[in-house]
Design an enzyme around this catalytic site. Structure first.
Site, PDB file in Angstrom:
ATOM      1  N   CYS A 111       0.812  -1.221   0.000  1.00  0.00           N
ATOM      2  CA  CYS A 111       0.000   0.000   0.000  1.00  0.00           C
ATOM      3  C   CYS A 111       0.845   1.270   0.000  1.00  0.00           C
ATOM      4  O   CYS A 111       0.324   2.364  -0.207  1.00  0.00           O
ATOM      5  CB  CYS A 111      -0.935  -0.004   1.200  1.00  0.00           C
ATOM      6  SG  CYS A 111      -1.895  -1.509   1.317  1.00  0.00           S
ATOM      7  N   HIS A 248      -3.130   7.016   3.054  1.00  0.00           N
ATOM      8  CA  HIS A 248      -3.597   5.742   2.497  1.00  0.00           C
ATOM      9  C   HIS A 248      -4.930   5.384   3.146  1.00  0.00           C
ATOM     10  O   HIS A 248      -5.083   5.454   4.370  1.00  0.00           O
ATOM     11  CB  HIS A 248      -2.545   4.646   2.776  1.00  0.00           C
ATOM     12  CG  HIS A 248      -3.060   3.274   2.541  1.00  0.00           C
ATOM     13  ND1 HIS A 248      -3.753   2.925   1.399  1.00  0.00           N
ATOM     14  CD2 HIS A 248      -3.006   2.139   3.301  1.00  0.00           C
ATOM     15  CE1 HIS A 248      -4.094   1.655   1.478  1.00  0.00           C
ATOM     16  NE2 HIS A 248      -3.670   1.153   2.611  1.00  0.00           N
ATOM     17  N   ASN A 278     -10.379  -0.385   0.698  1.00  0.00           N
ATOM     18  CA  ASN A 278      -8.924  -0.240   0.682  1.00  0.00           C
ATOM     19  C   ASN A 278      -8.417  -0.732  -0.676  1.00  0.00           C
ATOM     20  O   ASN A 278      -8.428  -1.933  -0.945  1.00  0.00           O
ATOM     21  CB  ASN A 278      -8.326  -1.067   1.822  1.00  0.00           C
ATOM     22  CG  ASN A 278      -6.805  -1.017   1.862  1.00  0.00           C
ATOM     23  OD1 ASN A 278      -6.164  -0.534   0.929  1.00  0.00           O
ATOM     24  ND2 ASN A 278      -6.221  -1.519   2.934  1.00  0.00           N
TER      25      ASN A 278
HETATM   26  O1  UT7 Z   1      -3.537  -1.393   3.784  1.00  0.00           O
HETATM   27  C1  UT7 Z   1      -3.100  -1.963   4.951  1.00  0.00           C
HETATM   28  C2  UT7 Z   1      -3.923  -3.169   5.187  1.00  0.00           C
HETATM   29  N1  UT7 Z   1      -4.658  -3.414   6.323  1.00  0.00           N
HETATM   30  C3  UT7 Z   1      -5.056  -2.591   7.323  1.00  0.00           C
HETATM   31  O2  UT7 Z   1      -4.783  -1.450   7.402  1.00  0.00           O
HETATM   32  C4  UT7 Z   1      -5.911  -3.229   8.369  1.00  0.00           C
HETATM   33  C5  UT7 Z   1      -5.700  -2.676   9.736  1.00  0.00           C
HETATM   34  N2  UT7 Z   1      -6.622  -3.290  10.671  1.00  0.00           N
HETATM   35  C6  UT7 Z   1      -7.931  -3.019  10.689  1.00  0.00           C
HETATM   36  O3  UT7 Z   1      -8.403  -2.195   9.928  1.00  0.00           O
HETATM   37  C7  UT7 Z   1      -8.794  -3.711  11.728  1.00  0.00           C
HETATM   38  O4  UT7 Z   1      -7.979  -4.459  12.592  1.00  0.00           O
HETATM   39  C8  UT7 Z   1      -9.881  -4.636  11.075  1.00  0.00           C
HETATM   40  C9  UT7 Z   1     -10.934  -3.789  10.390  1.00  0.00           C
HETATM   41  C10 UT7 Z   1      -9.240  -5.577  10.079  1.00  0.00           C
HETATM   42  C11 UT7 Z   1     -10.574  -5.478  12.145  1.00  0.00           C
HETATM   43  O5  UT7 Z   1     -11.140  -4.647  13.130  1.00  0.00           O
HETATM   44  P1  UT7 Z   1     -10.900  -4.959  14.678  1.00  0.00           P
HETATM   45  O6  UT7 Z   1     -11.639  -3.922  15.414  1.00  0.00           O
HETATM   46  O7  UT7 Z   1      -9.421  -5.035  14.906  1.00  0.00           O
HETATM   47  O8  UT7 Z   1     -11.632  -6.350  14.848  1.00  0.00           O
HETATM   48  P2  UT7 Z   1     -11.028  -7.737  15.373  1.00  0.00           P
HETATM   49  O9  UT7 Z   1     -10.099  -8.321  14.358  1.00  0.00           O
HETATM   50  O10 UT7 Z   1     -10.536  -7.552  16.765  1.00  0.00           O
HETATM   51  O11 UT7 Z   1     -12.325  -8.638  15.429  1.00  0.00           O
HETATM   52  C12 UT7 Z   1     -13.362  -8.379  16.366  1.00  0.00           C
HETATM   53  C13 UT7 Z   1     -14.450  -9.398  16.178  1.00  0.00           C
HETATM   54  C14 UT7 Z   1     -13.962 -10.840  16.165  1.00  0.00           C
HETATM   55  O12 UT7 Z   1     -14.931 -11.624  16.777  1.00  0.00           O
HETATM   56  P3  UT7 Z   1     -14.775 -12.073  18.335  1.00  0.00           P
HETATM   57  O13 UT7 Z   1     -13.488 -12.855  18.385  1.00  0.00           O
HETATM   58  O14 UT7 Z   1     -14.703 -10.784  19.114  1.00  0.00           O
HETATM   59  O15 UT7 Z   1     -15.980 -12.884  18.595  1.00  0.00           O
HETATM   60  C15 UT7 Z   1     -13.922 -11.202  14.702  1.00  0.00           C
HETATM   61  O16 UT7 Z   1     -14.076 -12.577  14.469  1.00  0.00           O
HETATM   62  O17 UT7 Z   1     -15.079  -9.187  14.903  1.00  0.00           O
HETATM   63  C16 UT7 Z   1     -15.107 -10.439  14.173  1.00  0.00           C
HETATM   64  N3  UT7 Z   1     -15.044 -10.131  12.748  1.00  0.00           N
HETATM   65  C17 UT7 Z   1     -16.125  -9.852  12.012  1.00  0.00           C
HETATM   66  N4  UT7 Z   1     -17.432  -9.800  12.326  1.00  0.00           N
HETATM   67  C18 UT7 Z   1     -18.292  -9.470  11.335  1.00  0.00           C
HETATM   68  C19 UT7 Z   1     -13.940 -10.051  11.972  1.00  0.00           C
HETATM   69  N5  UT7 Z   1     -14.294  -9.711  10.727  1.00  0.00           N
HETATM   70  C20 UT7 Z   1     -15.644  -9.589  10.720  1.00  0.00           C
HETATM   71  C21 UT7 Z   1     -16.587  -9.248   9.733  1.00  0.00           C
HETATM   72  N6  UT7 Z   1     -17.893  -9.212  10.083  1.00  0.00           N
HETATM   73  N7  UT7 Z   1     -16.245  -8.972   8.460  1.00  0.00           N
END
Ligand code: UT7
Length: 321
Positions: A111, A248, A278
């Site tokens: 990215c 970004h 993204n």
């Molecule tokens: O270009 C660079 C590339 N990437 C990035 O910049 C990504 C940077 N990270 C992020 O943007 C965030 O970490 C995410 C958007 C990817 C995830 O958000 P988060 O607030 O860190 O969520 P998490 O990974 O802690 O997940 C929280 C919960 C989990 O469930 P439990 O374990 O709390 O029951 C996940 O399984 O949300 C669940 N989850 C979802 N639920 C519904 C993960 N993805 C999804 C989804 N829909 N798509």
């Protein structure tokens, strides 16, 4: 000599996939996706490759800059989803444009690719090697997305953005920086590729991306403000002088956190993530193109561009529009 943006162009595939559409494919919902990322929809290719998106964005940038493809000395294409290992997509774009006088190559900085491409062009211009360059950020990440993995498939979109850079005496890029930390490579990767093997007759297979979202999140929230502060301090420019921070577009919450850390109003951080998701290395030129269309940019405006991504990589560019 320095590099000035003479024209911007962008192109996204026609097909829009909304959060509700994704909720039919994986266990997710619009509320989760929008509240955690700021994304409402993204464009997904239904057949066009990275080089096709790149070529169309490039044509638009060349037209905006009123530059004939034959005037180009250099084409750099940043991508993490090239159509093939070789030839490079940059060479395919060169052929499609008829940019017969340009050297062309791809770079892989995820990215941060567009920022890295700007840095490279600036280096060539400062050394007096080239005078007119085309840089492109283009992705069809949909082809390396695991559509059964809800933690990544809701985040990304396909698209391309391009800029024509011309060498000039002053203005344009004021300063730039880039960085890399390979020890954090596993936080965001696409390494599960199966390589072909002559002896075992294994057929090569493309792998999917995987990500430790929280680790990338923390990294971005630290690195973006850090790079911005480095360039401001080095060039003795106050935050008040920056009209916009063009970051970004990975996650609205990352951008908000960066704004808080920099103690700057969120209004100075334009966003286009809601409608594109993204788009990796395409996100910064896509956003610049939107800002241009909305007449947000005037000659002399100081902009801070900043990107981060897999590698891990990061970089920033301070420029005068
Ligand atoms: O270009 C660079 C590339 N990437 C990035 O910049 C990504 C940077 N990270 C992020 O943007 C965030 O970490 C995410 C958007 C990817 C995830 O958000 P988060 O607030 O860190 O969520 P998490 O990974 O802690 O997940 C929280 C919960 C989990 O469930 P439990 O374990 O709390 O029951 C996940 O399984 O949300 C669940 N989850 C979802 N639920 C519904 C993960 N993805 C999804 C989804 N829909 N798509």
């Amino acid at each position: 000599m320095t590099a000035r943006i003479a024209g911007i162009g962008a192109y996204v595939p026609e097909r829009i996939v909304t959060n509700d559409d994704l909720a039919k494919v994986v266990e997710t919902n619009n509320e989760w996706i929008f509240s955690r990322t700021g994304i409402r929809e993204r464009h997904i290719s239904t057949g066009e490759g990275t080089k096709d998106l790149a070529t169309e964005a490039a044509r638009r940038a060349l037209s905006a800059a009123e530059v004939d493809p034959k005037e180009l000395d250099l084409i750099i294409l940043g991508t993490s989803s090239p159509d093939c290992n070789f030839p490079s997509d940059a060479c395919s774009v060169q052929a499609a444009l008829g940019a017969v006088n340009a050297v062309a190559f791809d770079i892989s900085a995820a990215c941060a690719g567009f920022i890295f491409a700007m840095n490279i062009v600036q280096g060539f211009f400062m050394a007096g090697v080239y005078r007119t360059a085309l840089i492109i950020g283009a992705e069809t990440l949909s082809k390396v997305t695991d559509w059964s993995d809800r933690s990544t498939c809701v985040l990304f979109g396909d698209g391309a953005g391009a800029a024509v850079l011309k060498s000039c005496e002053s203005g344009g890029i004021v300063d730039m920086m880039m960085g890399a930390d390979g020890t954090k490579g596993s936080a965001l990767s696409c390494t599960s590729r199966t390589f072909g093997n002559f002896l075992t007759k294994t057929v090569p297979k493309m792998g999917f991306m995987s990500m430790d979202g929280q680790e990338v999140f923390r990294f971005a929230v630290r690195k973006v403000p850090e790079s911005v502060e480095i360039l401001l301090k080095k060039n003795r420019i106050s935050k008040q002088e920056i009209k916009y921070y063009v970051l970004h577009q990975a996650n609205e919450r990352i951008i908000e956190a960066a704004a808080r850390r920099l103690n700057e109003p969120i209004e100075k951080f334009p966003m286009s993530i809601a409608k594109y998701g993204n788009t990796s290395t395409a996100s910064i030129p896509l956003l610049l193109n939107e800002m241009q269309k909305q007449r947000m940019l005037s000659a002399g405006d100081k902009l801070m561009l900043s990107g981060f991504g897999a590698g891990m990589t990061w970089g920033a560019v301070l420029l005068e529009w």
